[in-house]
Design a protein around this motif. Sequence first.
Motif, mmCIF file in Angstrom:
data_model
loop_
_atom_site.group_PDB
_atom_site.id
_atom_site.type_symbol
_atom_site.label_atom_id
_atom_site.label_comp_id
_atom_site.label_asym_id
_atom_site.label_seq_id
_atom_site.Cartn_x
_atom_site.Cartn_y
_atom_site.Cartn_z
ATOM 1 N N LYS A 1 3.037 18.314 2.181
ATOM 2 C CA LYS A 1 3.356 16.767 2.047
ATOM 3 C C LYS A 1 2.104 16.164 1.908
ATOM 4 O O LYS A 1 1.311 16.301 2.477
ATOM 5 C CB LYS A 1 4.114 16.228 3.478
ATOM 6 N N GLN A 2 2.279 15.041 1.014
ATOM 7 C CA GLN A 2 1.061 13.989 0.891
ATOM 8 C C GLN A 2 1.338 13.301 2.177
ATOM 9 O O GLN A 2 2.284 12.829 2.708
ATOM 10 C CB GLN A 2 1.264 13.121 -0.276
ATOM 11 N N LEU A 3 0.072 12.560 2.875
ATOM 12 C CA LEU A 3 0.185 11.880 4.100
ATOM 13 C C LEU A 3 -0.538 10.491 4.078
ATOM 14 O O LEU A 3 -1.670 10.684 3.493
ATOM 15 C CB LEU A 3 -0.475 12.631 5.101
ATOM 16 N N ILE A 4 0.005 9.572 4.571
ATOM 17 C CA ILE A 4 -0.759 8.519 4.829
ATOM 18 C C ILE A 4 -1.071 8.162 6.186
ATOM 19 O O ILE A 4 -0.273 8.415 7.192
ATOM 20 C CB ILE A 4 0.149 7.096 4.191
ATOM 21 N N PHE A 5 -2.283 7.764 6.608
ATOM 22 C CA PHE A 5 -2.528 7.453 8.010
ATOM 23 C C PHE A 5 -2.829 6.118 8.252
ATOM 24 O O PHE A 5 -4.053 5.670 7.303
ATOM 25 C CB PHE A 5 -3.595 8.405 8.521
ATOM 26 N N ALA A 6 -2.449 5.576 9.259
ATOM 27 C CA ALA A 6 -2.907 4.139 9.396
ATOM 28 C C ALA A 6 -2.829 3.705 10.883
ATOM 29 O O ALA A 6 -2.077 4.254 11.574
ATOM 30 C CB ALA A 6 -1.726 3.053 8.619
ATOM 31 N N PRO A 7 -3.465 2.735 11.371
ATOM 32 C CA PRO A 7 -4.367 1.694 10.607
ATOM 33 C C PRO A 7 -5.887 2.024 10.873
ATOM 34 O O PRO A 7 -6.625 1.646 10.437
ATOM 35 C CB PRO A 7 -4.015 0.482 11.322
ATOM 36 N N ASP A 8 -5.977 3.056 11.853
ATOM 37 C CA ASP A 8 -7.597 3.174 12.030
ATOM 38 C C ASP A 8 -8.197 4.525 11.184
ATOM 39 O O ASP A 8 -7.911 5.623 11.440
ATOM 40 C CB ASP A 8 -7.494 3.847 13.501
ATOM 41 N N LYS A 9 -9.145 3.949 10.406
ATOM 42 C CA LYS A 9 -9.724 4.646 9.388
ATOM 43 C C LYS A 9 -10.782 5.826 10.045
ATOM 44 O O LYS A 9 -11.039 6.854 9.712
ATOM 45 C CB LYS A 9 -10.587 4.018 8.338
ATOM 46 N N MET B 1 -5.850 13.028 3.738
ATOM 47 C CA MET B 1 -4.760 12.011 4.171
ATOM 48 C C MET B 1 -5.324 10.712 3.508
ATOM 49 O O MET B 1 -6.752 10.427 3.453
ATOM 50 C CB MET B 1 -4.749 11.688 5.672
ATOM 51 N N ILE B 2 -4.515 9.817 3.100
ATOM 52 C CA ILE B 2 -4.665 8.816 2.406
ATOM 53 C C ILE B 2 -4.899 7.555 3.837
ATOM 54 O O ILE B 2 -3.882 7.421 4.478
ATOM 55 C CB ILE B 2 -3.781 8.190 1.460
ATOM 56 N N LEU B 3 -6.111 7.141 3.893
ATOM 57 C CA LEU B 3 -6.509 6.175 4.932
ATOM 58 C C LEU B 3 -6.171 4.612 4.608
ATOM 59 O O LEU B 3 -6.606 4.164 3.712
ATOM 60 C CB LEU B 3 -7.673 6.388 5.569
ATOM 61 N N TRP B 4 -5.593 3.994 5.652
ATOM 62 C CA TRP B 4 -5.675 2.542 5.640
ATOM 63 C C TRP B 4 -7.141 2.062 6.151
ATOM 64 O O TRP B 4 -7.657 2.864 7.077
ATOM 65 C CB TRP B 4 -4.539 1.972 6.628
ATOM 66 N N ASP B 5 -7.456 1.115 5.657
ATOM 67 C CA ASP B 5 -9.030 0.642 6.106
ATOM 68 C C ASP B 5 -9.087 -0.313 7.293
ATOM 69 O O ASP B 5 -9.398 -1.461 7.342
ATOM 70 C CB ASP B 5 -9.670 0.014 5.009
ATOM 71 N N GLY B 6 -8.332 0.227 8.524
ATOM 72 C CA GLY B 6 -8.437 -0.522 9.687
ATOM 73 C C GLY B 6 -9.533 0.006 10.797
ATOM 74 O O GLY B 6 -9.839 0.873 10.601
ATOM 75 N N PHE C 1 0.665 -1.200 -0.021
ATOM 76 C CA PHE C 1 -0.157 0.091 -0.066
ATOM 77 C C PHE C 1 0.983 1.305 0.041
ATOM 78 O O PHE C 1 0.605 2.052 -0.813
ATOM 79 C CB PHE C 1 -1.004 -0.337 1.098
ATOM 80 N N LYS C 2 1.846 1.143 0.949
ATOM 81 C CA LYS C 2 2.739 2.343 1.147
ATOM 82 C C LYS C 2 3.570 2.530 -0.298
ATOM 83 O O LYS C 2 3.962 3.877 -0.569
ATOM 84 C CB LYS C 2 3.812 2.086 2.148
ATOM 85 N N ALA C 3 3.867 1.531 -0.909
ATOM 86 C CA ALA C 3 4.972 1.591 -2.227
ATOM 87 C C ALA C 3 4.025 2.410 -3.293
ATOM 88 O O ALA C 3 4.519 2.775 -4.227
ATOM 89 C CB ALA C 3 5.316 0.051 -2.674
ATOM 90 N N LYS C 4 2.654 2.587 -3.147
ATOM 91 C CA LYS C 4 1.710 3.098 -3.967
ATOM 92 C C LYS C 4 2.073 4.382 -3.960
ATOM 93 O O LYS C 4 1.512 5.180 -5.089
ATOM 94 C CB LYS C 4 0.330 2.880 -4.179
ATOM 95 N N TYR C 5 2.492 5.056 -2.826
ATOM 96 C CA TYR C 5 2.381 6.560 -2.730
ATOM 97 C C TYR C 5 4.119 6.940 -2.293
ATOM 98 O O TYR C 5 4.231 7.024 -1.062
ATOM 99 C CB TYR C 5 1.440 7.088 -1.569
ATOM 100 N N PRO C 6 4.979 6.791 -2.813
ATOM 101 C CA PRO C 6 6.530 6.903 -2.561
ATOM 102 C C PRO C 6 6.806 8.229 -1.938
ATOM 103 O O PRO C 6 7.850 8.410 -1.149
ATOM 104 C CB PRO C 6 7.154 6.636 -4.206
ATOM 105 N N GLU C 7 6.080 9.163 -2.097
ATOM 106 C CA GLU C 7 6.255 10.660 -1.845
ATOM 107 C C GLU C 7 5.670 11.086 -0.426
ATOM 108 O O GLU C 7 5.929 11.806 0.159
ATOM 109 C CB GLU C 7 5.708 11.754 -2.948
ATOM 110 N N ALA C 8 4.618 9.914 0.027
ATOM 111 C CA ALA C 8 3.778 10.385 1.015
ATOM 112 C C ALA C 8 4.534 10.082 2.475
ATOM 113 O O ALA C 8 5.714 9.070 2.557
ATOM 114 C CB ALA C 8 2.718 9.444 1.143
#
Length: 327
Positions: free
Chosen positions: A161-169, A183-188, A118-125
Amino acid sequence: MMKSVIDRFKITPVPTHKVKNINFALEIKRLKKEKNAVILAHYYQEEAIQSIADYLGDSLYLAKQAEKVDADIIVFAGVHFMAETAKIVNPSKKVLLPDLNAGCSLADSCPPVDFAAFKAKYPEAVVITYINCSAEIKALSDIVCTSSNAVEVINSIHEDKQLIFAPDKNLGRYLIKETGRDMILWDGACIVHEAFSFEKIVQLAKEHPKAKFIAHPESESQVLDIAHYIGSTSGLLQFVQEDPSETFIVATEAGILHEMQKKCPSKHFIPAPVEDDTCACSECAFMKLNTMEKLYRCLKNETPEIRLDDVLMEKARLPIERMLAIK
Ligand code: 13P
Ligand code: SF4
């Protein structure tokens, strides 16, 4: 599906046969002194464990105490990711967890292999992870947060900056609203906080028109939308002490009600109702795996112990240290 902690670390579970005629509280106090051990406990532990703890608090407070502890042994009365965090921030200590099966549905909802893809899809995040995740997920993160400091952690990252937030949606959606950051959210999610029933809470609030409804941000959006206050366990505890209301409907794990009642003996606390009337779903089954007997046994036998690979610890430590440097 990620393996359970027992499978992952090949650890023998604690035997559970009963010990008769032992005053666990007295024995635990004696062993703590004899072995120079401290007990760190989360608010979701059973009352007897909360009462015997040297340090009682939320995830952030406990991580900070674990880092500072000077004793030889840390007994972590909480769940696996909390004990793992204690080991990572203070690796020279022996860290024990009374029951190694005390996992977390939220941490389990984020398997490292899937998260790496999942993280690899957003290398800049920039990857922000909630502390409720495994050491492997922390090692894949830039910075960790808890529900106490998530807003400050997000605000510490440059707005371009682009942000990924995990694991709690659910926490992620709440933080998007709070900070205005996309933020790009993980579906947990957490099974305990997703069990609350919006309809039943609305009905209960009608029956207690003067009550304040307060919720942990792991709860679903529609529940959070009607809350008078949203916060971490320590935030909720502080709110009930400062707010003049006499009655509170509380949407988080029911263990926190013990400390609320202790701090505010004249106030009335009602656990928020859950969807399924036949279950004790507002109790975290993982947290409640720890008992006084298991706490006694684990101190006596110095097992089960949290053991982590040095390289993994090194990688997981940096994002935790970045968080601790903020707040
Ligand atoms: P806190 O950090 O708010 O104590 O939350 C811990 C937790 O597991 C919530 O489910
Ligand atoms: Fe995990 Fe939910 Fe239990 Fe907290 S309440 S430890 S998030 S399963």
